[in-house]
Write a protein that holds these residues in place. Sequence first.
Motif, PDB file in Angstrom:
ATOM      1  N   TRP A  74       0.830  -1.199   0.000  1.00 39.69           N
ATOM      2  CA  TRP A  74       0.000   0.000   0.000  1.00 39.69           C
ATOM      3  C   TRP A  74       0.864   1.248   0.000  1.00 39.69           C
ATOM      4  CZ3 TRP A  74      -5.019   0.415   3.223  1.00 39.69           C
ATOM      5  CH2 TRP A  74      -5.905  -0.595   2.840  1.00 39.69           C
ATOM      6  N   ILE A 129      -0.273   4.775   3.099  1.00 40.42           N
ATOM      7  CA  ILE A 129       0.005   4.822   4.534  1.00 40.42           C
ATOM      8  C   ILE A 129       1.223   5.720   4.766  1.00 40.42           C
ATOM      9  CG2 ILE A 129       0.584   3.486   6.587  1.00 40.42           C
ATOM     10  CD1 ILE A 129      -0.607   1.014   5.127  1.00 40.42           C
ATOM     11  N   LYS A 175       2.613   4.006  10.263  1.00 41.77           N
ATOM     12  CA  LYS A 175       1.893   2.860  10.801  1.00 41.77           C
ATOM     13  C   LYS A 175       2.734   2.176  11.869  1.00 41.77           C
ATOM     14  CE  LYS A 175       3.756  -0.549   7.602  1.00 41.77           C
ATOM     15  NZ  LYS A 175       3.535  -1.432   6.489  1.00 41.77           N
ATOM     16  N   PHE A 189      -3.034   2.174  11.723  1.00 40.95           N
ATOM     17  CA  PHE A 189      -2.883   3.292  10.795  1.00 40.95           C
ATOM     18  C   PHE A 189      -2.747   4.590  11.596  1.00 40.95           C
ATOM     19  CE2 PHE A 189      -5.449   0.114   8.519  1.00 40.95           C
ATOM     20  CZ  PHE A 189      -4.700  -0.044   7.368  1.00 40.95           C
ATOM     21  N   VAL A 221      -2.750   8.269   7.492  1.00 40.22           N
ATOM     22  CA  VAL A 221      -2.941   7.830   6.104  1.00 40.22           C
ATOM     23  C   VAL A 221      -3.083   9.065   5.211  1.00 40.22           C
ATOM     24  CG1 VAL A 221      -3.983   5.619   6.744  1.00 40.22           C
ATOM     25  CG2 VAL A 221      -5.464   7.585   6.373  1.00 40.22           C
ATOM     26  N   SER A 227      -8.579   8.877   3.977  1.00 38.56           N
ATOM     27  CA  SER A 227      -9.434   7.813   4.498  1.00 38.56           C
ATOM     28  C   SER A 227     -10.092   7.083   3.340  1.00 38.56           C
ATOM     29  CB  SER A 227     -10.511   8.397   5.418  1.00 38.56           C
ATOM     30  OG  SER A 227      -9.899   9.049   6.518  1.00 38.56           O
ATOM     31  N   VAL A 252     -10.503   2.493   6.423  1.00 37.79           N
ATOM     32  CA  VAL A 252      -9.152   2.994   6.669  1.00 37.79           C
ATOM     33  C   VAL A 252      -9.273   4.472   7.018  1.00 37.79           C
ATOM     34  CG1 VAL A 252      -6.889   3.504   5.660  1.00 37.79           C
ATOM     35  CG2 VAL A 252      -8.041   1.368   5.081  1.00 37.79           C
ATOM     36  N   ASP A 268      -7.140   7.505   9.994  1.00 36.50           N
ATOM     37  CA  ASP A 268      -6.178   7.666  11.082  1.00 36.50           C
ATOM     38  C   ASP A 268      -6.737   7.011  12.346  1.00 36.50           C
ATOM     39  OD1 ASP A 268      -4.702   9.176   9.299  1.00 36.50           O
ATOM     40  OD2 ASP A 268      -5.159  11.104  10.257  1.00 36.50           O
TER      41      ASP A 268
END
Length: 180
Positions: free
Chosen positions: A11, A14, A17, A38, A41, A44, A58, A60
């Motif tokens: 990914w 990110i 992390k 996470f 990021v 979202s 996904v 923060d």
Amino acid sequence: MKRKYGDLSHWRGIIQKKYRQMYIEEVGFTGHVTLVVFNKVKESISFKLADQDDFYIVADGFMWLQYFPSNAHHTMTAVINEKGKIVQWYFDITLANALTIEGVPYFDDLFLDVVVLPNKEIFVLDEDELLEALNNETISINDYKLARKELDLIYASLTDGSNELIKRWDTDLKSISSEI
């Protein structure tokens, strides 16, 4: 077919992390478990299912607790929000679950997915992608049959309440997150 890694190194969204993994060998589950927190990021990511409202998977502060069972053809991701509440359980049907040379769990995705919401509503996703992969000869007829069989096993365990991964996620989250 896509390869996906437990540390989410594939990914690019990110920014920051935390990552942890552990191996569990118990009655009901043997395999690797990973946790990605996470912290930050790029943006979202939300998800929409049928007539449900959009919800984030996904953002923060969210966490993904992923299970990579040994000798099985699926993984499960418990998506947990910034308040520690379950958002969804997401099952990927897989051709294989394995480890990289560095010991990071990964899976080869066989397109078919199952989502379970906190109210226990079940959604089967991407059956059209599985069929398209068969028709395009991206996967073999044996891979197709394997995916359908694994879907049947997961669906049965979800509808009869015997799915071990859904039963244990919160206990495992406490265990693995205490190490971060």
